[in-house]
Design a protein around this motif. Sequence first.
Motif, PDB file in Angstrom:
ATOM      1  N   ALA A 279       5.906  -3.592  -3.687  1.00  0.00           N
ATOM      2  CA  ALA A 279       4.604  -2.972  -3.444  1.00  0.00           C
ATOM      3  C   ALA A 279       4.098  -3.311  -2.047  1.00  0.00           C
ATOM      4  CB  ALA A 279       3.606  -3.437  -4.502  1.00  0.00           C
ATOM      5  N   TRP A 280       4.318  -4.559  -1.613  1.00  0.00           N
ATOM      6  CA  TRP A 280       3.889  -4.943  -0.263  1.00  0.00           C
ATOM      7  C   TRP A 280       4.647  -4.132   0.787  1.00  0.00           C
ATOM      8  CZ3 TRP A 280       6.588  -6.840   3.916  1.00  0.00           C
ATOM      9  CH2 TRP A 280       5.816  -7.257   5.017  1.00  0.00           C
ATOM     10  N   LEU A 281       5.942  -4.006   0.625  1.00  0.00           N
ATOM     11  CA  LEU A 281       6.763  -3.283   1.584  1.00  0.00           C
ATOM     12  C   LEU A 281       6.315  -1.822   1.676  1.00  0.00           C
ATOM     13  CD1 LEU A 281       9.186  -3.572   3.476  1.00  0.00           C
ATOM     14  CD2 LEU A 281      10.682  -3.050   1.518  1.00  0.00           C
ATOM     15  N   LEU A 282       6.038  -1.201   0.542  1.00  0.00           N
ATOM     16  CA  LEU A 282       5.595   0.187   0.545  1.00  0.00           C
ATOM     17  C   LEU A 282       4.235   0.322   1.224  1.00  0.00           C
ATOM     18  CD1 LEU A 282       5.904   3.126  -0.258  1.00  0.00           C
ATOM     19  CD2 LEU A 282       4.977   2.539  -2.520  1.00  0.00           C
ATOM     20  N   SER A 283       3.314  -0.605   0.945  1.00  0.00           N
ATOM     21  CA  SER A 283       1.982  -0.527   1.553  1.00  0.00           C
ATOM     22  C   SER A 283       2.049  -0.641   3.067  1.00  0.00           C
ATOM     23  CB  SER A 283       1.068  -1.617   0.983  1.00  0.00           C
ATOM     24  OG  SER A 283       1.413  -2.901   1.481  1.00  0.00           O
ATOM     25  N   ARG A 284       2.967  -1.470   3.575  1.00  0.00           N
ATOM     26  CA  ARG A 284       3.098  -1.606   5.019  1.00  0.00           C
ATOM     27  C   ARG A 284       3.715  -0.347   5.639  1.00  0.00           C
ATOM     28  NH1 ARG A 284      -0.543  -3.273   6.039  1.00  0.00           N
ATOM     29  NH2 ARG A 284       0.128  -3.457   8.210  1.00  0.00           N
ATOM     30  N   ARG A 285       4.630   0.287   4.924  1.00  0.00           N
ATOM     31  CA  ARG A 285       5.220   1.525   5.430  1.00  0.00           C
ATOM     32  C   ARG A 285       4.172   2.643   5.498  1.00  0.00           C
ATOM     33  NH1 ARG A 285      11.026   0.383   2.547  1.00  0.00           N
ATOM     34  NH2 ARG A 285      12.149   0.008   4.499  1.00  0.00           N
ATOM     35  N   VAL A 286       3.338   2.717   4.486  1.00  0.00           N
ATOM     36  CA  VAL A 286       2.276   3.720   4.495  1.00  0.00           C
ATOM     37  C   VAL A 286       1.281   3.425   5.608  1.00  0.00           C
ATOM     38  CG1 VAL A 286       0.322   4.650   3.189  1.00  0.00           C
ATOM     39  CG2 VAL A 286       2.530   4.318   2.061  1.00  0.00           C
ATOM     40  N   ALA A 287       0.945   2.154   5.804  1.00  0.00           N
ATOM     41  CA  ALA A 287       0.017   1.778   6.876  1.00  0.00           C
ATOM     42  C   ALA A 287       0.599   2.136   8.247  1.00  0.00           C
ATOM     43  CB  ALA A 287      -0.289   0.284   6.801  1.00  0.00           C
ATOM     44  N   ARG A 288       1.886   1.892   8.441  1.00  0.00           N
ATOM     45  CA  ARG A 288       2.531   2.251   9.706  1.00  0.00           C
ATOM     46  C   ARG A 288       2.530   3.774   9.883  1.00  0.00           C
ATOM     47  NH1 ARG A 288       6.566  -0.334  12.476  1.00  0.00           N
ATOM     48  NH2 ARG A 288       5.396  -2.219  11.914  1.00  0.00           N
ATOM     49  N   ALA A 289       2.742   4.496   8.810  1.00  0.00           N
ATOM     50  CA  ALA A 289       2.724   5.960   8.890  1.00  0.00           C
ATOM     51  C   ALA A 289       1.349   6.452   9.319  1.00  0.00           C
ATOM     52  CB  ALA A 289       3.103   6.563   7.541  1.00  0.00           C
ATOM     53  N   ARG A 290       0.309   5.844   8.794  1.00  0.00           N
ATOM     54  CA  ARG A 290      -1.049   6.231   9.193  1.00  0.00           C
ATOM     55  C   ARG A 290      -1.241   6.053  10.692  1.00  0.00           C
ATOM     56  NH1 ARG A 290      -5.265   2.999   5.932  1.00  0.00           N
ATOM     57  NH2 ARG A 290      -6.598   4.023   7.469  1.00  0.00           N
ATOM     58  N   THR A 291      -0.778   4.932  11.217  1.00  0.00           N
ATOM     59  CA  THR A 291      -0.924   4.674  12.648  1.00  0.00           C
ATOM     60  C   THR A 291      -0.199   5.728  13.472  1.00  0.00           C
ATOM     61  OG1 THR A 291      -1.147   2.298  12.260  1.00  0.00           O
ATOM     62  CG2 THR A 291      -0.506   2.985  14.473  1.00  0.00           C
ATOM     63  N   LEU A 292       1.017   6.068  13.055  1.00  0.00           N
ATOM     64  CA  LEU A 292       1.787   7.077  13.785  1.00  0.00           C
ATOM     65  C   LEU A 292       1.134   8.458  13.698  1.00  0.00           C
ATOM     66  CD1 LEU A 292       5.421   6.015  12.793  1.00  0.00           C
ATOM     67  CD2 LEU A 292       4.329   5.757  15.036  1.00  0.00           C
ATOM     68  N   LEU A 293       0.556   8.784  12.562  1.00  0.00           N
ATOM     69  CA  LEU A 293      -0.121  10.069  12.419  1.00  0.00           C
ATOM     70  C   LEU A 293      -1.366  10.133  13.301  1.00  0.00           C
ATOM     71  CD1 LEU A 293       0.190  10.430   8.549  1.00  0.00           C
ATOM     72  CD2 LEU A 293       1.267  11.935  10.239  1.00  0.00           C
ATOM     73  N   GLU A 294      -2.037   9.000  13.457  1.00  0.00           N
ATOM     74  CA  GLU A 294      -3.245   8.945  14.278  1.00  0.00           C
ATOM     75  C   GLU A 294      -2.920   8.985  15.767  1.00  0.00           C
ATOM     76  OE1 GLU A 294      -5.214   5.348  13.178  1.00  0.00           O
ATOM     77  OE2 GLU A 294      -5.323   5.892  11.061  1.00  0.00           O
ATOM     78  N   GLU A 295      -1.844   8.301  16.172  1.00  0.00           N
ATOM     79  CA  GLU A 295      -1.618   8.042  17.590  1.00  0.00           C
ATOM     80  C   GLU A 295      -0.519   8.881  18.229  1.00  0.00           C
ATOM     81  OE1 GLU A 295      -0.947   3.868  17.908  1.00  0.00           O
ATOM     82  OE2 GLU A 295      -2.987   3.329  17.268  1.00  0.00           O
ATOM     83  N   THR A 296       0.256   9.616  17.444  1.00  0.00           N
ATOM     84  CA  THR A 296       1.357  10.397  18.008  1.00  0.00           C
ATOM     85  C   THR A 296       1.323  11.820  17.473  1.00  0.00           C
ATOM     86  OG1 THR A 296       3.046  10.076  16.283  1.00  0.00           O
ATOM     87  CG2 THR A 296       2.736   8.278  17.876  1.00  0.00           C
ATOM     88  N   ASP A 297       2.145  12.680  18.085  1.00  0.00           N
ATOM     89  CA  ASP A 297       2.319  14.059  17.624  1.00  0.00           C
ATOM     90  C   ASP A 297       3.654  14.236  16.904  1.00  0.00           C
ATOM     91  OD1 ASP A 297      -0.113  15.085  18.657  1.00  0.00           O
ATOM     92  OD2 ASP A 297       0.764  15.068  20.669  1.00  0.00           O
ATOM     93  N   LEU A 298       4.258  13.139  16.486  1.00  0.00           N
ATOM     94  CA  LEU A 298       5.534  13.217  15.789  1.00  0.00           C
ATOM     95  C   LEU A 298       5.420  14.073  14.532  1.00  0.00           C
ATOM     96  CD1 LEU A 298       6.662   9.475  15.951  1.00  0.00           C
ATOM     97  CD2 LEU A 298       7.757  11.389  17.132  1.00  0.00           C
ATOM     98  N   PRO A 299       6.393  14.923  14.259  1.00  0.00           N
ATOM     99  CA  PRO A 299       6.374  15.672  12.998  1.00  0.00           C
ATOM    100  C   PRO A 299       6.490  14.712  11.816  1.00  0.00           C
ATOM    101  CG  PRO A 299       8.468  15.969  14.135  1.00  0.00           C
ATOM    102  CD  PRO A 299       7.558  15.258  15.087  1.00  0.00           C
ATOM    103  N   VAL A 300       6.074  15.203  10.664  1.00  0.00           N
ATOM    104  CA  VAL A 300       6.063  14.353   9.472  1.00  0.00           C
ATOM    105  C   VAL A 300       7.451  13.814   9.167  1.00  0.00           C
ATOM    106  CG1 VAL A 300       5.639  14.332   6.983  1.00  0.00           C
ATOM    107  CG2 VAL A 300       4.041  15.495   8.508  1.00  0.00           C
ATOM    108  N   GLU A 301       8.489  14.619   9.402  1.00  0.00           N
ATOM    109  CA  GLU A 301       9.853  14.151   9.139  1.00  0.00           C
ATOM    110  C   GLU A 301      10.193  12.933  10.006  1.00  0.00           C
ATOM    111  OE1 GLU A 301       8.927  17.178   9.761  1.00  0.00           O
ATOM    112  OE2 GLU A 301       9.487  18.400   8.020  1.00  0.00           O
ATOM    113  N   ALA A 302       9.769  12.971  11.278  1.00  0.00           N
ATOM    114  CA  ALA A 302      10.051  11.857  12.182  1.00  0.00           C
ATOM    115  C   ALA A 302       9.245  10.628  11.801  1.00  0.00           C
ATOM    116  CB  ALA A 302       9.743  12.267  13.626  1.00  0.00           C
ATOM    117  N   VAL A 303       8.006  10.839  11.371  1.00  0.00           N
ATOM    118  CA  VAL A 303       7.184   9.709  10.921  1.00  0.00           C
ATOM    119  C   VAL A 303       7.844   9.037   9.716  1.00  0.00           C
ATOM    120  CG1 VAL A 303       4.972   9.047   9.892  1.00  0.00           C
ATOM    121  CG2 VAL A 303       5.028  10.661  11.806  1.00  0.00           C
TER     122      VAL A 303
END
Length: 339
Positions: A279-303
């Motif tokens: 659960a911890w590992l998944l929560s950190r992956r989701v948190a990192r995804a949020r940061t990438l969605l906020e700060e980059t234009d990477l497509p969802v597949e790349a995120v």
Amino acid sequence: MHALHGAAGAPRTTAADEDTVGYFLAMHRVVALVRPVQSTFALGCAAEVFGTVPPGTPRHYEFGVCTERPGQVPTSAGYALSVSRDLSALDSADTVVIPGWAPAEAPLSARVRGALLRAHARGARLVTICGGVFALARTGLLDGRSATTHWARAEQLRQEFPRVRVEADVLYVDHGDVATSAGAGAGIDLCLHLVGKDHGVGHAALVARYMVMPPHRDGGQTQHVLAAPATDSLDGLLEWAEARLGTALSVGDLAAYLHVSSRTLARRFAEQLDTGPGAWLLSRRVARARTLLEETDLPVEAVAARVGLASAANLRRRFRAGVGTTPGAYRRAFRACAT
């Protein structure tokens, strides 16, 4: 919503005034029930979220306070609030907020209990911040339901109200008609969540941005109350794992890093973080995804690839479960904030 009734003899509304009348009729009335000694922070959390109107957006909420006995209401900050409205204010509220209840053991008067039950029966949403859950629990509306409060009061709530399922490590619990939050700061999380439900995550993100607050926080209360660093007996594992989120990192890899069994790893995570390694590992992956969605234009597949979730479909599923929306909607909300 409840229509506004003018005083007898008031002039009739003209066609030119229809837009203004529609504006007021659409207002969602939020009324906070305060009592001695009132927590100024808990009250301020609700007042700020429901009272903040970002530039260029319409006002959606009308915020007010009431008390059982109008007059001077002492506060935890050493000054008194002058409150003129009595419990009848709850008769027209769309949302009733109980911003704390000090002391938690204080009984609920028959008048307050009746006013809360009447408000709920006609469809008002009842919301508590921190210790306010003790007042709501005394109405019986939480029987057989889950609820939360400040972590330091969770056991007291569980003992006093055995029919309430106490969730001690969540920031808030929302059942639609009733909602409870953890410590006073979590009241902001809950109120922003409710704004998102009422007017969309984009508008909630605008309010959060204007308040210089995140629109959503990951994790539960444990991350905010641990007195010692969570890595005390994890020997740098968390930092090591954070640096490798983009790889096919597994719970077995975490255990191997510490040279322990998966069972021992799970025990250590439970002791240190009150969660499991997966659960911890998944929560950190989701948190990192949020940061990438906020700060980059990477497509969802790349995120998805960069956070170790393999596919866009997997990211969408995990993101919706953890954040309550899709990656695309989340990114659009933040882009709207930036314009």
